[in-house]
Design a protein around this motif. Structure first.
Motif, short mmCIF file in Angstrom:
data_model
loop_
_atom_site.label_atom_id
_atom_site.label_comp_id
_atom_site.label_asym_id
_atom_site.label_seq_id
_atom_site.Cartn_x
_atom_site.Cartn_y
_atom_site.Cartn_z
N GLN A 32 0.84 -1.19 0.00
CA GLN A 32 0.00 0.00 0.00
C GLN A 32 0.88 1.24 0.00
O GLN A 32 1.77 1.37 0.81
CB GLN A 32 -0.91 0.01 1.23
CG GLN A 32 -1.83 -1.20 1.31
CD GLN A 32 -2.85 -1.19 0.18
OE1 GLN A 32 -3.21 -0.12 -0.30
NE2 GLN A 32 -3.27 -2.35 -0.26
N GLN A 33 0.62 2.11 -0.93
CA GLN A 33 1.37 3.36 -0.99
C GLN A 33 0.39 4.50 -1.13
O GLN A 33 -0.66 4.37 -1.71
CB GLN A 33 2.32 3.38 -2.20
CG GLN A 33 3.36 2.26 -2.11
CD GLN A 33 4.37 2.41 -3.25
OE1 GLN A 33 4.59 3.50 -3.72
NE2 GLN A 33 4.98 1.32 -3.63
N SER A 34 0.76 5.61 -0.60
CA SER A 34 -0.06 6.80 -0.78
C SER A 34 0.46 7.59 -1.96
O SER A 34 1.62 7.51 -2.31
CB SER A 34 -0.02 7.66 0.49
OG SER A 34 1.29 8.13 0.71
N ALA A 35 -0.42 8.31 -2.58
CA ALA A 35 -0.02 9.12 -3.75
C ALA A 35 -0.51 10.53 -3.53
O ALA A 35 -1.54 10.77 -2.92
CB ALA A 35 -0.63 8.56 -5.03
N GLN A 36 0.24 11.45 -4.03
CA GLN A 36 -0.11 12.85 -3.86
C GLN A 36 -1.11 13.26 -4.93
O GLN A 36 -1.02 12.86 -6.07
CB GLN A 36 1.15 13.72 -3.98
CG GLN A 36 2.17 13.45 -2.89
CD GLN A 36 1.63 13.81 -1.51
OE1 GLN A 36 0.88 14.76 -1.39
NE2 GLN A 36 2.00 13.06 -0.50
N GLY A 37 -2.06 14.06 -4.51
CA GLY A 37 -2.96 14.63 -5.50
C GLY A 37 -2.25 15.71 -6.28
O GLY A 37 -1.25 16.28 -5.82
N TYR A 38 -2.74 16.03 -7.44
CA TYR A 38 -2.08 17.02 -8.28
C TYR A 38 -2.97 18.24 -8.40
O TYR A 38 -4.18 18.14 -8.48
CB TYR A 38 -1.78 16.40 -9.65
CG TYR A 38 -0.87 15.23 -9.50
CD1 TYR A 38 -1.38 13.95 -9.62
CD2 TYR A 38 0.46 15.41 -9.14
CE1 TYR A 38 -0.57 12.86 -9.44
CE2 TYR A 38 1.27 14.31 -8.94
CZ TYR A 38 0.76 13.04 -9.10
OH TYR A 38 1.55 11.96 -8.91
N MET A 101 0.34 5.00 -10.36
CA MET A 101 0.13 5.93 -9.28
C MET A 101 -1.35 6.05 -8.96
O MET A 101 -2.19 5.49 -9.64
CB MET A 101 0.70 7.29 -9.63
CG MET A 101 -0.05 7.99 -10.73
SD MET A 101 0.74 9.49 -11.18
CE MET A 101 -0.67 10.57 -11.31
N ASN A 102 -1.66 6.77 -7.95
CA ASN A 102 -3.04 6.88 -7.51
C ASN A 102 -3.60 8.26 -7.84
O ASN A 102 -3.55 9.16 -7.03
CB ASN A 102 -3.12 6.64 -6.00
CG ASN A 102 -4.53 6.86 -5.48
OD1 ASN A 102 -5.47 6.72 -6.23
ND2 ASN A 102 -4.65 7.21 -4.22
N PRO A 103 -4.13 8.43 -9.04
CA PRO A 103 -4.74 9.71 -9.36
C PRO A 103 -6.19 9.77 -8.95
O PRO A 103 -6.91 10.65 -9.36
CB PRO A 103 -4.61 9.76 -10.88
CG PRO A 103 -4.71 8.35 -11.29
CD PRO A 103 -4.11 7.53 -10.17
N VAL A 164 -4.31 -8.26 -10.87
CA VAL A 164 -3.69 -6.97 -11.17
C VAL A 164 -2.32 -7.18 -11.78
O VAL A 164 -1.96 -6.54 -12.78
CB VAL A 164 -3.58 -6.11 -9.89
CG1 VAL A 164 -2.64 -4.94 -10.11
CG2 VAL A 164 -4.96 -5.61 -9.47
N LYS A 165 -1.57 -8.08 -11.23
CA LYS A 165 -0.21 -8.32 -11.71
C LYS A 165 -0.20 -8.96 -13.09
O LYS A 165 0.57 -8.55 -13.97
CB LYS A 165 0.54 -9.21 -10.72
CG LYS A 165 2.00 -9.44 -11.09
CD LYS A 165 2.71 -10.27 -10.02
CE LYS A 165 4.17 -10.49 -10.38
NZ LYS A 165 4.85 -11.33 -9.36
N ASP A 166 -1.05 -9.96 -13.30
CA ASP A 166 -1.10 -10.68 -14.57
C ASP A 166 -2.52 -11.15 -14.81
O ASP A 166 -3.04 -11.98 -14.06
CB ASP A 166 -0.15 -11.88 -14.54
CG ASP A 166 -0.10 -12.61 -15.88
OD1 ASP A 166 -0.84 -12.24 -16.80
OD2 ASP A 166 0.69 -13.56 -15.99
N GLU A 360 -5.22 0.70 -6.02
CA GLU A 360 -4.37 0.13 -7.06
C GLU A 360 -5.18 -0.59 -8.12
O GLU A 360 -4.77 -0.68 -9.29
CB GLU A 360 -3.32 -0.83 -6.46
CG GLU A 360 -3.85 -2.13 -5.89
CD GLU A 360 -4.24 -2.02 -4.44
OE1 GLU A 360 -4.39 -3.08 -3.79
OE2 GLU A 360 -4.40 -0.89 -3.94
N VAL A 361 -6.36 -1.09 -7.76
CA VAL A 361 -7.21 -1.76 -8.74
C VAL A 361 -7.83 -0.75 -9.70
O VAL A 361 -7.81 -0.94 -10.92
CB VAL A 361 -8.31 -2.58 -8.04
CG1 VAL A 361 -9.26 -3.19 -9.06
CG2 VAL A 361 -7.69 -3.68 -7.17
#
Length: 526
Positions: A32-38, A101-103, A164-166, A360-361
């Motif tokens: 699990q990773q967090s992503a910054q909003g743009y 990334m998580n947009p 998700v991976k394959d 991520e999905v």
């Protein structure tokens, strides 16, 4: 156990009374990773990248200008895409996630959102006078927070991390098809009728044929096309479409790395597209069209769906300045989004809220939809450049083809002063998506992809001809106004997959008779 590998081929056993999975695999942890909003800000560029068209624009042949935006003038952009055919370069280390990334979500830690820089509003003049409008989309509009980040509740398939991976991992999770939906909910193979068992066995046999092709180390594209022409089982459609379009490598050894790279490239492209603001003419049209896309389906009313579609369409438009965004492309992305979402969701996809998905999905569904839309549009881009010459050629060809297939119908349309472009422009621009349901469109696209690179152009022409001729008897009893009203709202609401397959069969027949037979397509007397 964790190192156990699956057999190369896993087939479903027929006449089974239990509704169990053909195989399962261990669940792996997902990082699990967090992503910054743009933060989109004003972009000022005097060079338009595209705009919306309608059939009225084509009829106004003397017009040389595109639809003008009510937004303020734009100046030079800081981003340039010098080679539109190459992939983006992504910063694999720090800028994007391993799976994209998580947009789609604002940062959830710390809980306080990053304050937006104050921006002066601009004015949009409407029918009721000027009203303030945000100069660019807000961060919270572009990247809504997912309501659930992890877990398998709410219809999410188990072991989704492996899919998700394959996507090939989904082949090991296919459940035995249930008996006919017309039967009681408690029905099973044990008490099904002989006819139901026969249908079930036929479906299981067909699924196994697809699995044998898709599970090979190198997918035989020709064999897959032969199978796909008659329709692809729902469980196998996401992977089959990606292979048929050339997005997913046919070589199994390259599959995982290629998918990860392409998803990262899309994530990097989203970041670049919004880093220095938006092209207001493009964004304004997309922002208008997305909420109007498939309004009768609950899936497309959810915020997460609309934000994903907006990003897909905007990034595609910026990357293809020769055409930019054109009205109708918003329809073309929806079959991809719906099919790829179905790979991770149990139950009715058309009523599912993608905001319930782990981030991520949704990221990979969005990225895969973008790349497959790009593959499709690469083959019909003449339909969407200025003046849309590809569509005009198809409309002219449809008129000639109709004259050969049903001369009485063609003469009646001519006598009533009905121009083909008045009703068939939308058929070409939206690939009949406004005439049939999304589910029926998805079935049609199985065959289009099986036809190869010309499926969405040449074969679609014959589908349109078969579609028009189907209503010949009714049309020949109508005058101009009745014809136009009828063709704008055709009675296809009750169409089933069988109706679509009959239409495709008729189109194949006309293609066999007239394709490359130029003498048949010449007007009479020449």
């Amino acid at each position: 156990m964790s190192s156990k590998k699956f057999s190369t081929h896993q087939e479903m056993v027929q006449l089974v009374g239990r509704n169990t999975a053909a195989a399962t695999f261990l669940r792996s942890a997902v990082r699990q990773q967090s992503a910054q909003g743009y933060r989109p800000v004003l972009s000022d560029d005097p060079k338009p990248y595209g705009s919306g068209y309608s059939h009225a624009d084509i009829l106004r042949a003397s017009s040389k200008s595109k639809t003008e935006s009510t937004f303020a003038p734009r100046h030079d952009r800081n981003i340039s895409y010098t080679d539109l055919d190459d992939d983006w370069d992504a910063n694999f280390e720090t800028e994007v996630m391993g799976l994209g990334m998580n947009p789609n979500a604002r940062p959830v830690s710390p809980p306080d959102p990053v304050p937006l820089r104050p921006q002066s509003p601009i004015t949009v003049v409407g029918q009721d006078g000027p009203e303030p409008r945000s100069s660019s989309p807000r961060v919270d509009q572009l990247y809504p927070t997912s309501r659930r980040a992890t877990g398998t509740a709410g219809g999410l398939k188990p072991h989704y991390e492996r899919i998700v991976k394959d996507p090939a991992n989904s082949l090991h999770m296919i459940y035995h098809p249930s008996v006919s939906s017309s039967s009681s909910s408690t029905s099973s193979v044990d008490n099904a009728s002989a006819a139901e068992i026969e249908l079930l066995n036929a479906r299981i046999s067909r699924i196994n044929k697809f699995k044998r092709v898709l599970q090979s180390s190198n997918v035989d594209i020709s064999a897959l096309r032969n199978l796909a022409w008659s329709g692809i089982p729902d469980e196998l459609r996401p992977m089959s479409w990606q292979v048929l379009l050339g997005y997913l490598p046919s070589n199994a050894d390259r599959r995982v790395s290629t998918l990860a790279r392409k998803r990262r490239e899309y994530a990097d492209g989203v970041k670049q597209a919004f880093a220095n603001g938006v092209d207001h003419a493009v964004w304004h049209q997309i922002n208008i069209d997305v909420p109007r896309t498939n309004p009768h389906l609950k899936l497309y009313s959810f915020e997460a769906t609309q934000r994903s579609l907006e990003r897909i369409l905007y990034v595609w438009a910026i990357r293809h300045p020769a055409s930019g965004y054109v009205q109708g492309i918003n329809d073309l992305v929806t079959p991809f989004f719906q099919v790829f979402l179905s790979a991770y969701v149990d139950g009715d996809v058309e009523s599912y809220d993608p905001g319930l998905l782990p981030k991520e999905v949704l990221d990979v569904v969005e990225a895969d939809s973008f790349w497959c839309l790009t593959k499709l549009l690469d083959g019909i881009q003449d339909n969407y450049i200025f003046a849309q010459p590809g569509i005009q050629r198809q409309v002219a060809a449809l008129k000639d083809l109709t004259m050969r297939i049903d001369a009485n119908l063609a003469r009646h349309l001519q006598a009533e002063n009905v121009e083909f472009i008045q009703f068939s422009f939308r058929w070409m621009n939206c690939l009949l998506m406004r005439e049939v349901s999304v589910k029926n469109t998805i079935r049609m696209w199985d065959t289009y992809m099986a036809e190869g690179s010309t499926g969405f152009s040449e074969f679609h022409l014959y589908v349109c001809a078969a579609f028009l001729v189907k209503w010949s008897v009714q049309i020949q009893t109508m005058d101009f106004q009745e014809i136009m009203m009828f063709l704008q709202s055709l009675p296809t609401q009750s169409w089933t997959e069988k109706d679509v397959e009959l239409l495709l069969s008729e189109a194949y027949m006309w293609q066999s008779l007239f394709k490359n037979a130029t003498a048949h397509l010449r007007p009479s007397g020449t």
